[in-house]
Each structure stands twice: as structure tokens, then as C-alpha cells.
Design a protein around this motif. Structure first.
Motif, short mmCIF file in Angstrom:
data_model
loop_
_atom_site.label_atom_id
_atom_site.label_comp_id
_atom_site.label_asym_id
_atom_site.label_seq_id
_atom_site.Cartn_x
_atom_site.Cartn_y
_atom_site.Cartn_z
N SER A 70 0.95 -1.09 0.27
CA SER A 70 0.30 -0.20 -0.01
C SER A 70 1.13 0.91 -0.21
CB SER A 70 -0.80 -0.15 1.21
OG SER A 70 -1.68 1.50 1.19
N ALA A 71 0.81 2.78 -0.82
CA ALA A 71 1.07 3.68 -1.03
C ALA A 71 0.77 4.39 0.58
CB ALA A 71 0.98 4.23 -1.61
N VAL A 78 -7.09 8.48 3.36
CA VAL A 78 -6.37 8.86 2.84
C VAL A 78 -5.81 7.96 1.55
CG1 VAL A 78 -4.89 10.72 4.15
CG2 VAL A 78 -4.31 8.34 3.52
N SER A 79 -6.73 7.10 0.88
CA SER A 79 -7.28 5.75 0.30
C SER A 79 -6.47 7.05 -0.90
CB SER A 79 -8.24 5.77 -0.18
OG SER A 79 -8.25 5.19 -1.23
N GLY A 80 -4.73 6.27 -1.41
CA GLY A 80 -4.69 6.40 -2.77
C GLY A 80 -3.82 5.85 -3.64
N GLY A 81 -3.55 5.95 -4.42
CA GLY A 81 -2.20 5.28 -4.80
C GLY A 81 -0.60 6.12 -5.11
N LEU A 118 2.23 -7.78 -5.99
CA LEU A 118 3.04 -8.51 -5.00
C LEU A 118 4.40 -7.37 -4.64
CD1 LEU A 118 3.09 -12.27 -4.23
CD2 LEU A 118 1.30 -10.99 -2.94
N LEU A 119 4.77 -6.26 -4.94
CA LEU A 119 5.37 -5.41 -5.85
C LEU A 119 5.00 -4.34 -6.07
CD1 LEU A 119 7.85 -7.89 -7.93
CD2 LEU A 119 7.80 -7.66 -5.05
N THR A 120 3.46 -4.65 -6.91
CA THR A 120 3.13 -3.21 -6.90
C THR A 120 1.94 -1.98 -6.23
OG1 THR A 120 2.43 -3.57 -8.88
CG2 THR A 120 4.79 -3.64 -9.49
N ALA A 121 2.09 -1.45 -5.74
CA ALA A 121 0.48 -0.72 -4.47
C ALA A 121 -0.58 -0.49 -5.27
CB ALA A 121 0.74 0.33 -3.84
N SER A 122 -1.42 -1.18 -4.72
CA SER A 122 -3.30 -0.68 -5.83
C SER A 122 -3.12 0.98 -6.08
CB SER A 122 -4.18 -2.08 -5.11
OG SER A 122 -4.47 -0.64 -4.41
N GLY A 123 -4.47 1.12 -6.72
CA GLY A 123 -4.26 2.81 -6.95
C GLY A 123 -5.20 3.21 -6.02
#
Length: 183
Positions: A70-71, A78-81, A118-123
Motif C-alpha cells: 500500500s502506498a 487517505v486512500s490513494g496510490g 505483490l511488488l506494486t501498490a494498488s490504485g
């Protein structure tokens, strides 16, 4: 000038009524047709809330499945990528660090076998689900940490499967980890 002021006031009132009254009531009305009527679906274990079904959370122990990064550290306020693009040096470094951590904790897995999710955060930064592939790539680590066979852990994964409207299989990480704890 008086006409412009009167027009601006009318437009402001119309926007206020539309955006502050009508739109939220419409969303609330539509939410009444969802399974939880728009409320958070809290997950409880022995009358203690351990998480929410719709919001991801961090699992870092080897005995648990890890979710999507998660970013925003899974902060639903503060939902967001991330705004960093794939060529951004900081972003590349972050993804490489996640890959290296995953490889250390999952010996026997090649970097090419790690699903990108598993390596990149979702939007949204709140994704509580992972794909079947992302779950299966972690089975050996969890089986070793829990002193179970990989077949038992795979069976838990398969019993926890859900399907998206498009038919893609996925698992809710919190529920999957709770199923492991019930073994």
C-alpha cells in the motif's frame, strides 16, 4: 453587475443542493442494495475486531500470506496510490526492495515468478485481495513456518477462493490468514 451576482448566488445554491444533498443521498440509497447496506464489514474473532473485510492490512510474518503493498499504509482516510511512474528512480528502488524482501523470505522462488501485484501498490492503497497466483507463490514459506505440508496450505487457499464478476479467482488476505490460524 447585479445580474451576475444574482446568477452566481443561484448557481452556488444549485451546486450546493446537488452536491451536498442530492448526490450523497443517492449514493446512500444505492448502498442500501449492497450486502452490508454500505457499512464496513468488520471481521471479529472471539468478539474482538481484527480487521475489515474491504480494507487490506499489513502482514509481515512468514506464517501469514502477504497482501498487496500500500502506498498509503492501508489508511482508509487517505486512500490513494503513488504518483510515481514506472521510470521514477525512487519507485524502481521501492519495487526492487519489495522484490528482494520477498525473495529472502521465499527461497526457491525466482524473481520472475513473483506476481507484479505483490511488488506494486494498488490504485486505492487499500486492496484486501490477492490473486490465486499470488497466494500460491507463498505457500511453501507458510507451510515451512507453520510446520504443515504444502498440500494442507494449498487446500486452505482453495477453500478461501472467491471469484470476481469476470470469473477471475482471488482470495481475501485477512480471511485467508484467519483460516490458517484455525488449522
Amino acid at each position: 453587475m447585479k445580474n451576475q451576482l444574482f446568477t452566481a448566488i443561484k448557481l452556488s445554491l444549485a451546486c450546493f443542493i446537488l452536491l451536498v444533498v442530492i448526490y450523497p443521498l443517492a449514493v446512500l440509497g444505492i448502498a442500501q442494495f449492497t450486502p452490508n447496506k454500505g457499512d464496513v464489514d468488520f471481521v471479529k474473532v472471539r468478539d474482538k475486531i481484527v480487521g475489515a473485510r474491504q480494507i487490506g492490512q499489513v502482514f509481515t510474518q512468514n506464517k501469514y500470506f502477504w497482501g498487496r503493498p500500500s502506498a498509503v499504509n492501508y489508511d482508509s482516510g487517505v486512500s490513494g496510490g503513488s504518483n510515481k511512474g514506472p521510470s521514477n528512480p525512487d519507485y524502481i528502488q521501492t519495487v526492487q526492495a519489495r522484490r528482494d524482501t520477498f525473495l529472502v523470505h521465499n527461497p526457491g522462488i525466482k524473481a520472475s515468478e513473483i506476481p507484479a501485484e505483490l511488488l506494486t501498490a494498488s490504485g486505492s492503497g487499500l486492496d484486501p485481495h490477492i490473486s490465486l497466483q499470488s497466494a500460491l507463490v507463498q505457500v511453501a514459506r507458510i507451510a515451512k513456518a507453520r510446520n504443515h505440508s504444502t498440500e494442507i496450505i494449498q487446500k486452505v487457499v482453495m477453500n478461501s477462493l472467491e471469484k470476481s464478476p469476470a470469473g477471475t479467482p482471488f482470495v481475501n488476505v485477512l480471511e485467508l490468514n484467519l483460516a490458517l490460524d484455525r488449522l
